[in-house]
Write a protein that holds these residues in place. Structure first.
Motif, PDB file in Angstrom:
ATOM      1  N   VAL A 164       1.901  11.811   4.084  1.00 53.28           N
ATOM      2  CA  VAL A 164       1.310  10.505   3.803  1.00 53.28           C
ATOM      3  C   VAL A 164       0.779  10.524   2.382  1.00 53.28           C
ATOM      4  O   VAL A 164      -0.018  11.389   2.015  1.00 53.28           O
ATOM      5  CB  VAL A 164       0.192  10.182   4.817  1.00 53.28           C
ATOM      6  N   LEU A 165       1.243   9.567   1.576  1.00 52.30           N
ATOM      7  CA  LEU A 165       0.895   9.499   0.169  1.00 52.30           C
ATOM      8  C   LEU A 165       0.332   8.130  -0.183  1.00 52.30           C
ATOM      9  O   LEU A 165       0.608   7.145   0.505  1.00 52.30           O
ATOM     10  CB  LEU A 165       2.141   9.749  -0.686  1.00 52.30           C
ATOM     11  N   SER A 166      -0.405   8.086  -1.267  1.00 47.93           N
ATOM     12  CA  SER A 166      -0.881   6.808  -1.788  1.00 47.93           C
ATOM     13  C   SER A 166       0.287   6.058  -2.405  1.00 47.93           C
ATOM     14  O   SER A 166       1.391   6.603  -2.546  1.00 47.93           O
ATOM     15  CB  SER A 166      -1.954   7.053  -2.852  1.00 47.93           C
ATOM     16  N   THR A 167       0.038   4.839  -2.829  1.00 42.43           N
ATOM     17  CA  THR A 167       1.073   4.060  -3.508  1.00 42.43           C
ATOM     18  C   THR A 167       1.006   4.244  -5.019  1.00 42.43           C
ATOM     19  O   THR A 167       1.748   3.591  -5.758  1.00 42.43           O
ATOM     20  CB  THR A 167       0.962   2.570  -3.150  1.00 42.43           C
ATOM     21  N   LEU A 168       0.161   5.150  -5.499  1.00 47.30           N
ATOM     22  CA  LEU A 168       0.105   5.480  -6.923  1.00 47.30           C
ATOM     23  C   LEU A 168       1.390   6.208  -7.318  1.00 47.30           C
ATOM     24  O   LEU A 168       2.145   6.669  -6.460  1.00 47.30           O
ATOM     25  CB  LEU A 168      -1.103   6.384  -7.212  1.00 47.30           C
TER      26      LEU A 168
ATOM     27  N   LEU B 133      -9.299  10.938  -2.371  1.00 39.19           N
ATOM     28  CA  LEU B 133      -7.851  11.113  -2.300  1.00 39.19           C
ATOM     29  C   LEU B 133      -7.477  12.512  -2.762  1.00 39.19           C
ATOM     30  O   LEU B 133      -7.847  12.937  -3.853  1.00 39.19           O
ATOM     31  CB  LEU B 133      -7.141  10.072  -3.180  1.00 39.19           C
ATOM     32  N   LYS B 134      -6.779  13.248  -1.899  1.00 31.51           N
ATOM     33  CA  LYS B 134      -6.333  14.597  -2.250  1.00 31.51           C
ATOM     34  C   LYS B 134      -5.176  14.479  -3.229  1.00 31.51           C
ATOM     35  O   LYS B 134      -4.192  13.795  -2.959  1.00 31.51           O
ATOM     36  CB  LYS B 134      -5.912  15.370  -1.001  1.00 31.51           C
ATOM     37  N   MET B 135      -5.277  15.169  -4.350  1.00 31.80           N
ATOM     38  CA  MET B 135      -4.326  14.998  -5.442  1.00 31.80           C
ATOM     39  C   MET B 135      -3.245  16.072  -5.509  1.00 31.80           C
ATOM     40  O   MET B 135      -2.508  16.143  -6.481  1.00 31.80           O
ATOM     41  CB  MET B 135      -5.072  14.915  -6.773  1.00 31.80           C
ATOM     42  N   SER B 136      -3.157  16.908  -4.483  1.00 31.48           N
ATOM     43  CA  SER B 136      -2.042  17.843  -4.427  1.00 31.48           C
ATOM     44  C   SER B 136      -1.613  18.030  -2.970  1.00 31.48           C
ATOM     45  O   SER B 136      -2.423  17.986  -2.055  1.00 31.48           O
ATOM     46  CB  SER B 136      -2.411  19.188  -5.066  1.00 31.48           C
ATOM     47  N   VAL B 137      -0.321  18.190  -2.815  1.00 28.84           N
ATOM     48  CA  VAL B 137       0.282  18.413  -1.508  1.00 28.84           C
ATOM     49  C   VAL B 137       1.246  19.574  -1.677  1.00 28.84           C
ATOM     50  O   VAL B 137       2.013  19.606  -2.638  1.00 28.84           O
ATOM     51  CB  VAL B 137       1.066  17.156  -1.028  1.00 28.84           C
ATOM     52  N   ALA B 138       1.216  20.529  -0.764  1.00 30.08           N
ATOM     53  CA  ALA B 138       2.144  21.655  -0.831  1.00 30.08           C
ATOM     54  C   ALA B 138       2.951  21.710   0.459  1.00 30.08           C
ATOM     55  O   ALA B 138       2.406  21.582   1.551  1.00 30.08           O
ATOM     56  CB  ALA B 138       1.387  22.965  -1.030  1.00 30.08           C
TER      57      ALA B 138
ATOM     58  N   ILE C 234      11.974  16.160   4.750  1.00 36.77           N
ATOM     59  CA  ILE C 234      10.664  15.703   4.304  1.00 36.77           C
ATOM     60  C   ILE C 234      10.727  14.191   4.173  1.00 36.77           C
ATOM     61  O   ILE C 234      11.624  13.651   3.530  1.00 36.77           O
ATOM     62  CB  ILE C 234      10.292  16.342   2.945  1.00 36.77           C
ATOM     63  N   LYS C 235       9.768  13.522   4.796  1.00 33.80           N
ATOM     64  CA  LYS C 235       9.750  12.062   4.745  1.00 33.80           C
ATOM     65  C   LYS C 235       8.413  11.584   4.196  1.00 33.80           C
ATOM     66  O   LYS C 235       7.394  11.679   4.859  1.00 33.80           O
ATOM     67  CB  LYS C 235       9.970  11.466   6.134  1.00 33.80           C
ATOM     68  N   PRO C 236       8.426  11.078   2.948  1.00 33.15           N
ATOM     69  CA  PRO C 236       7.195  10.496   2.423  1.00 33.15           C
ATOM     70  C   PRO C 236       6.920   9.138   3.070  1.00 33.15           C
ATOM     71  O   PRO C 236       7.824   8.328   3.251  1.00 33.15           O
ATOM     72  CB  PRO C 236       7.470  10.323   0.929  1.00 33.15           C
ATOM     73  N   VAL C 237       5.670   8.921   3.434  1.00 33.09           N
ATOM     74  CA  VAL C 237       5.216   7.638   3.972  1.00 33.09           C
ATOM     75  C   VAL C 237       4.092   7.174   3.055  1.00 33.09           C
ATOM     76  O   VAL C 237       3.178   7.946   2.753  1.00 33.09           O
ATOM     77  CB  VAL C 237       4.694   7.805   5.418  1.00 33.09           C
ATOM     78  N   TYR C 238       4.175   5.945   2.588  1.00 34.61           N
ATOM     79  CA  TYR C 238       3.219   5.438   1.621  1.00 34.61           C
ATOM     80  C   TYR C 238       2.187   4.562   2.294  1.00 34.61           C
ATOM     81  O   TYR C 238       2.534   3.595   2.975  1.00 34.61           O
ATOM     82  CB  TYR C 238       3.950   4.712   0.495  1.00 34.61           C
ATOM     83  N   ASP C 239       0.924   4.910   2.112  1.00 33.89           N
ATOM     84  CA  ASP C 239      -0.200   4.236   2.758  1.00 33.89           C
ATOM     85  C   ASP C 239      -0.991   3.468   1.694  1.00 33.89           C
ATOM     86  O   ASP C 239      -1.601   4.070   0.820  1.00 33.89           O
ATOM     87  CB  ASP C 239      -1.089   5.266   3.454  1.00 33.89           C
ATOM     88  N   GLU C 240      -0.971   2.165   1.773  1.00 36.38           N
ATOM     89  CA  GLU C 240      -1.650   1.330   0.781  1.00 36.38           C
ATOM     90  C   GLU C 240      -3.167   1.416   0.854  1.00 36.38           C
ATOM     91  O   GLU C 240      -3.857   0.963  -0.058  1.00 36.38           O
ATOM     92  CB  GLU C 240      -1.195  -0.120   0.914  1.00 36.38           C
TER      93      GLU C 240
END
Length: 124
Positions: free
Chosen positions: A5-9, A100-105, A116-122
């Protein structure tokens, strides 16, 4: 499927090449690179505004071969770093004041499917 789960940035994707995106040492054993299952779809799912940086332990002598393969397959990227050491890859980053956590490993098995499936959370 590994969902992240990622931001929309905008994002910076730092991706190992051999064993992660393409068959490990396939350029040596087979004479050509080949994508791992799901790799092309994963790379194509990365938003155009995001930055893609490939890391590889390959030496500069394989630059033309590597970049020709990516170009032939219409894979976009911003940078490739050659000659990376064989050891662990460490990323250090700060978190946003919002939390917001700024790194994902993500660590995956060598030559395994790229699932790997990115999902964007507004709301992030």
């Amino acid at each position: 499927m590994k969902k992240i789960v990622l931001s929309t940035l905008g994002h910076t994707w730092i991706l190992d090449l051999d064993g992660t995106i393409v068959k490990h040492n396939g350029y040596k054993t087979d004479g050509v690179d080949s994508f791992l299952p799901g790799a092309k779809e994963f790379l194509n799912s990365i938003p155009e505004d995001d930055m893609i940086i490939f890391l590889t332990s390959r030496t500069e002598e394989y630059r033309i071969l590597t970049e020709s393969f990516l170009k032939k397959n219409k894979m976009r990227y911003d940078h490739i770093i050659y000659g990376a050491p064989y050891g662990e890859r460490i990323i250090v980053n700060d978190n946003k004041p919002s939390g917001l956590k700024m790194s994902v490993a993500i660590t995956k098995g060598r030559d395994s499917n790229v699932d790997i499936k990115p999902v964007y959370d507004e709301t992030l």
